[in-house]
Design a protein around this motif. Structure first.
Motif, PDB file in Angstrom:
ATOM      1  N   ARG A  86      28.644  57.412  24.606  1.00  0.00           N
ATOM      2  CA  ARG A  86      27.685  56.322  24.403  1.00  0.00           C
ATOM      3  C   ARG A  86      26.263  56.861  24.455  1.00  0.00           C
ATOM      4  N   PRO A  87      25.786  57.341  23.349  1.00  0.00           N
ATOM      5  CA  PRO A  87      24.391  57.773  23.340  1.00  0.00           C
ATOM      6  C   PRO A  87      23.461  56.571  23.183  1.00  0.00           C
ATOM      7  N   GLY A  88      22.231  56.740  23.613  1.00  0.00           N
ATOM      8  CA  GLY A  88      21.217  55.716  23.331  1.00  0.00           C
ATOM      9  C   GLY A  88      20.586  56.054  21.994  1.00  0.00           C
ATOM     10  N   PHE A  89      19.277  56.079  21.980  1.00  0.00           N
ATOM     11  CA  PHE A  89      18.572  56.385  20.733  1.00  0.00           C
ATOM     12  C   PHE A  89      18.617  57.897  20.491  1.00  0.00           C
ATOM     13  N   LEU A 144      11.981  54.913  12.751  1.00  0.00           N
ATOM     14  CA  LEU A 144      12.017  53.859  13.770  1.00  0.00           C
ATOM     15  C   LEU A 144      11.167  54.307  14.966  1.00  0.00           C
ATOM     16  N   PRO A 145      10.582  53.354  15.702  1.00  0.00           N
ATOM     17  CA  PRO A 145       9.832  53.758  16.889  1.00  0.00           C
ATOM     18  C   PRO A 145      10.774  54.391  17.916  1.00  0.00           C
ATOM     19  N   VAL A 146      10.341  55.497  18.503  1.00  0.00           N
ATOM     20  CA  VAL A 146      11.217  56.216  19.440  1.00  0.00           C
ATOM     21  C   VAL A 146      11.070  55.625  20.842  1.00  0.00           C
ATOM     22  N   PRO A 147      12.131  55.039  21.399  1.00  0.00           N
ATOM     23  CA  PRO A 147      12.013  54.426  22.718  1.00  0.00           C
ATOM     24  C   PRO A 147      12.184  55.457  23.843  1.00  0.00           C
ATOM     25  N   ALA A 148      12.050  54.969  25.076  1.00  0.00           N
ATOM     26  CA  ALA A 148      12.281  55.840  26.231  1.00  0.00           C
ATOM     27  C   ALA A 148      13.754  56.229  26.246  1.00  0.00           C
ATOM     28  N   LEU A 149      14.066  57.304  26.907  1.00  0.00           N
ATOM     29  CA  LEU A 149      15.446  57.811  27.048  1.00  0.00           C
ATOM     30  C   LEU A 149      16.068  58.227  25.712  1.00  0.00           C
ATOM     31  N   SER A 150      15.237  58.528  24.722  1.00  0.00           N
ATOM     32  CA  SER A 150      15.798  59.002  23.457  1.00  0.00           C
ATOM     33  C   SER A 150      16.283  60.440  23.652  1.00  0.00           C
ATOM     34  N   THR A 151      17.182  60.841  22.760  1.00  0.00           N
ATOM     35  CA  THR A 151      17.785  62.159  22.935  1.00  0.00           C
ATOM     36  C   THR A 151      17.994  62.826  21.571  1.00  0.00           C
ATOM     37  N   VAL A 169      24.839  59.330  27.246  1.00  0.00           N
ATOM     38  CA  VAL A 169      23.840  60.371  26.938  1.00  0.00           C
ATOM     39  C   VAL A 169      22.490  59.688  26.716  1.00  0.00           C
ATOM     40  N   PRO A 170      21.477  59.967  27.547  1.00  0.00           N
ATOM     41  CA  PRO A 170      21.529  60.748  28.789  1.00  0.00           C
ATOM     42  C   PRO A 170      22.266  59.964  29.887  1.00  0.00           C
ATOM     43  N   TRP A 171      22.659  60.634  30.945  1.00  0.00           N
ATOM     44  CA  TRP A 171      23.510  60.007  31.957  1.00  0.00           C
ATOM     45  C   TRP A 171      22.850  58.787  32.575  1.00  0.00           C
ATOM     46  N   ILE A 172      21.519  58.821  32.685  1.00  0.00           N
ATOM     47  CA  ILE A 172      20.777  57.730  33.335  1.00  0.00           C
ATOM     48  C   ILE A 172      20.867  56.425  32.538  1.00  0.00           C
ATOM     49  N   LEU A 173      21.194  56.575  31.249  1.00  0.00           N
ATOM     50  CA  LEU A 173      21.243  55.406  30.377  1.00  0.00           C
ATOM     51  C   LEU A 173      22.315  54.409  30.838  1.00  0.00           C
ATOM     52  N   GLY A 174      23.411  54.947  31.366  1.00  0.00           N
ATOM     53  CA  GLY A 174      24.494  54.088  31.855  1.00  0.00           C
ATOM     54  C   GLY A 174      24.000  53.158  32.948  1.00  0.00           C
ATOM     55  N   ILE A 175      23.228  53.723  33.858  1.00  0.00           N
ATOM     56  CA  ILE A 175      22.695  52.928  34.971  1.00  0.00           C
ATOM     57  C   ILE A 175      21.661  51.934  34.433  1.00  0.00           C
ATOM     58  N   ALA A 176      20.799  52.444  33.546  1.00  0.00           N
ATOM     59  CA  ALA A 176      19.732  51.593  32.985  1.00  0.00           C
ATOM     60  C   ALA A 176      20.335  50.369  32.277  1.00  0.00           C
TER      61      ALA A 176
END
Lengths: 235, 457
Positions: free
Chosen positions: A170-173, A182-189, A211-218
């Motif tokens: 599960r990647p984010g942006f 597209l505008p690049v948000p925080a936690l992009s990878t 991906v990144p691992w913190i995204l799951g918590i966020a």
């Protein structure tokens, strides 16, 4: 033991290619890239050929029926079995809501079931954070990913005691061609970062990796907040 | 093995503008074919020789004539899948399959092209918006590579090699056999609706209306003949024909569902001496007469083969252009490039190059083949006496027009295009070149066309 063939479904995907290259192991090895005919698909095939892999390409469409998927997989596995399959199918730019759900969800779910029934050793599904946090702006994409993500997790549970392993990524942006402009948000990878995380998740025999691992918590935290309190692009 | 020994022959393109005296081999057996391939450093593959220009003529080396490998390997009347050797003519396929209710989904203006040639040129018919091009109906093909290995290619496996071969002008290897998917038909007849138009706008409007129906019906054909001599307000006037398959209910009871159509005229006509009978005066007279004679008329029943393959009724057509032969300039432009059609007709008219034959067709979706001709839009073909093109670059302004509108010329018919514009016309050529190089790393395959246009990597 000599490894069997590796298959990347969505052969023009940048993230898919990065993950494939990370998991492939040394050449020579037989690799099949499946996807809609495109320059990217053929460019990726050339890239792999130049580093010594034996590469075939195949036309693959998300609208295939169950019988067609089976037929196509029989054809691909005729020479040697598929033991690594990466499913990187996805499109943010579908023509209609229905097509978006089929391309990102239904087609992928049917493919995953077919792969599990064939006993494919390692299946990697490139899902998305949008599968857990659906957003209005990309509703069809989110719902499709939700369906594919759920199917993969159910199959992972079902095959826990067998030799088949399913990993949901599960990647984010991710900054790729698909998200260019597209505008690049925080936690992009990046695709390479996704590939590194996938490789360690495969080694660790995990079922879901963020991906990144913190995204799951966020995402979990975000799901606790009432939507109306969030900025429009996070709803 | 006498038959397989090389012979010296004088060969020409269908338009008779280019001639080459060259060594020709006709290997009947696979072993002789492989031997020939391994023995010759430069090879041009040739089918029935219906490419107008130099696509099947050698730049260097020998010619492999594939017409002796023309066996129908198998035909499944239940599924309509036909396996055929690449040297067989479409005519042979139609002779065999039409009486049992199956037809080729795509037939170009002549049935006298080989199956291999039809694949290598990815030919289109008058039903392109619904049926696509020939390559889209090929299940698989067997390709002899330059290292003598025979590989089976399909859209399912090695799709990039498959699509590089479909439309690849015979430059990826020798197509040996192919499996084609045929299409069921109720009868061997079509119904023709004809409309006479008075201007280019009217012609385009009629063709646009038909293209909507064509997209829904793969068996609906359309072609517009334009009066090449017309100018001013009548520029682009013509006769628009729309055909669709007739059912048994459409036919009078006495008419058999499959007519005994034998398209005659197999003998090669010699070119007429001198300039031939095609001249400005004869073109003007014939065009005017044809337009006036062609009244609008609906529901005429015609044999399918007569309607779809008009070129086969005028076998002597290139001969009529005299010793210098004819150049067919065919190009495609996107739907929004219809202005280019007018500009081309005006250019030809003002430069004294009235086409002897001008035809316009609708094109639908394209294919995955990087060198395939078809793009959605229009395709216009004009037949010009070669003796009018005093300089090789006489049509270069048209190349520029076409390229800047996002269009392209048809390689199978080309003999005059500006090589510098080819990458603009075929923007995915680099992709084709990559695959071509993979299939033929030693550069064995060649042709006059490939060398003239610099197609090979």
């Amino acid at each position: 033991m000599t490894p069997g063939s590796a298959l990347l479904v969505g052969g023009s995907s940048e993230i898919g290619m990065a993950v494939l290259l990370r998991l492939l192991g040394p050449a020579p090895r037989r690799v099949v890239l499946a996807g809609r005919p495109s320059d990217e698909l053929w460019r990726n095939a050339e890239r792999l050929r130049t580093v010594g892999y034996s590469v075939s390409t195949t036309e693959y469409d998300a609208g295939l029926t169950v019988e067609e998927i089976d037929g196509r997989l029989d054809h691909l596995a005729a020479e040697d079995p598929l033991d690594l399959v990466i499913v990187a199918v996805g499109s943010l730019a579908s023509k209609s809501f229905a097509e978006g759900v089929v391309v990102n969800g239904l087609g992928v779910s049917l493919l995953l079931r077919a792969l599990v029934h064939r006993g494919t050793e390692q299946i990697v599904l490139l899902s998305s954070a949008a599968a857990v946090r659906p957003r209005q702006a990309i509703a069809a994409y989110s719902l499709g990913k939700q369906l594919a993500d759920s199917t993969a997790r159910l199959l992972a549970r079902q095959t826990a005691e067998t030799g088949v392993r399913v990993l949901v990524v599960r990647p984010g942006f991710v900054s790729t061609r698909m998200t260019a402009g597209l505008p690049v948000p925080a936690l992009s990878t990046s695709p390479e970062h996704v590939a590194r995380r996938v490789a360690s998740a495969v080694d660790g025999r995990r079922t879901v990796v963020w991906v990144p691992w913190i995204l799951g918590i966020a995402v979990r935290v975000l799901n606790l907040v009432p939507r109306r309190l969030l900025p429009v692009d996070l709803r | 093995m006498m038959l397989d020994a090389p012979r010296t022959q004088d060969l020409a393109g269908w338009g008779r503008t280019v001639h080459r005296t060259t060594q020709v081999r006709r290997p009947t057996f696979d072993t002789a074919l492989v031997e020939a391939v391994l023995a010759e450093p430069k090879i041009t593959v040739r089918g029935a020789g219906r490419s107008y220009g130099d696509a099947a003529l050698p730049g260097a080396g020998i010619v492999l004539d594939m017409t002796c490998r023309d066996r129908i390997v198998s035909f499944d009347e239940g599924t309509g899948v036909l396996v055929v050797e690449a040297g067989a003519l479409l005519k042979d396929v139609i002779d065999l399959t039409l009486p049992s209710g199956w037809k080729l989904p795509v037939v170009p203006g002549t049935e006298r092209v080989t199956v291999g040639g039809a694949i290598a040129s990815d030919v289109h018919g008058k039903n392109h918006p619904g049926a696509g091009s020939f390559g889209q109906h090929v299940h698989w093909l067997a390709l002899l590579r330059s290292d003598a290995a025979i590989v089976q290619l399909s859209a399912g496996l090695d799709a990039d090699a498959f699509w590089a071969t479909v439309g690849g002008m015979g430059l990826t290897g020798v197509i040996l056999r192919a499996a084609l998917q045929l299409e069921r038909v109720d009868t061997g007849w079509v119904i023709r609706n004809r409309r006479r138009t008075r201007s280019l706008d009217e012609t385009l409007e009629a063709m646009r209306a038909i293209s909507v129906r064509q997209e829904l019906d793969p068996d609906r054909h359309a072609i517009a003949w334009l009066d090449g001599h017309a100018h001013g307000r009548t520029l682009g006037r013509g006769i628009v024909d729309e055909f669709y398959g007739a059912s048994t209910l459409d036919l009078p009871t006495a008419v058999p569902p499959f007519p005994e159509t034998r398209i005659t005229g197999t003998r090669r006509r010699r070119s007429l001496p001198g300039p031939g009978i095609v001249s400005r005066a004869t073109i003007a007279a014939a065009s005017t007469a044809r337009w006036h004679a062609g009244r609008s008329m609906n529901s005429q029943v015609l044999p399918l083969r007569t309607a779809l393959s008009p070129l086969d009724r005028v076998e002597a057509w290139p001969a009529a252009f005299g010793r210098r032969g004819l150049v067919q300039y065919q190009f495609a432009v996107p739907p929004e490039g219809s202005g280019v059609l007018r500009e081309v007709l005006v250019y030809l008219g003002t430069h004294g190059m009235t086409p002897a034959l001008t035809t316009l067709k609708n094109l639908g979706f394209g294919t995955a083949g990087p060198l395939s001709f078809s793009i959605p839009g229009w395709t216009l073909a004009v037949d010009l006496p070669a003796r009018w093109l005093h300089r090789l670059d006489a049509l270069r302004p048209l190349d520029k027009l076409v390229a800047s509108a996002g269009g392209r010329v048809y390689l199978a018919k080309d003999s005059v295009t500006d090589p510098e514009l080819v990458p603009r016309m075929y923007p995915r050529i680099w992709s084709w070149q990559h695959t071509q190089q993979r299939l033929d790393p030693i550069g064995r395959w060649t042709s006059g066309l490939a060398e003239r246009l610099g197609l090979l990597p």
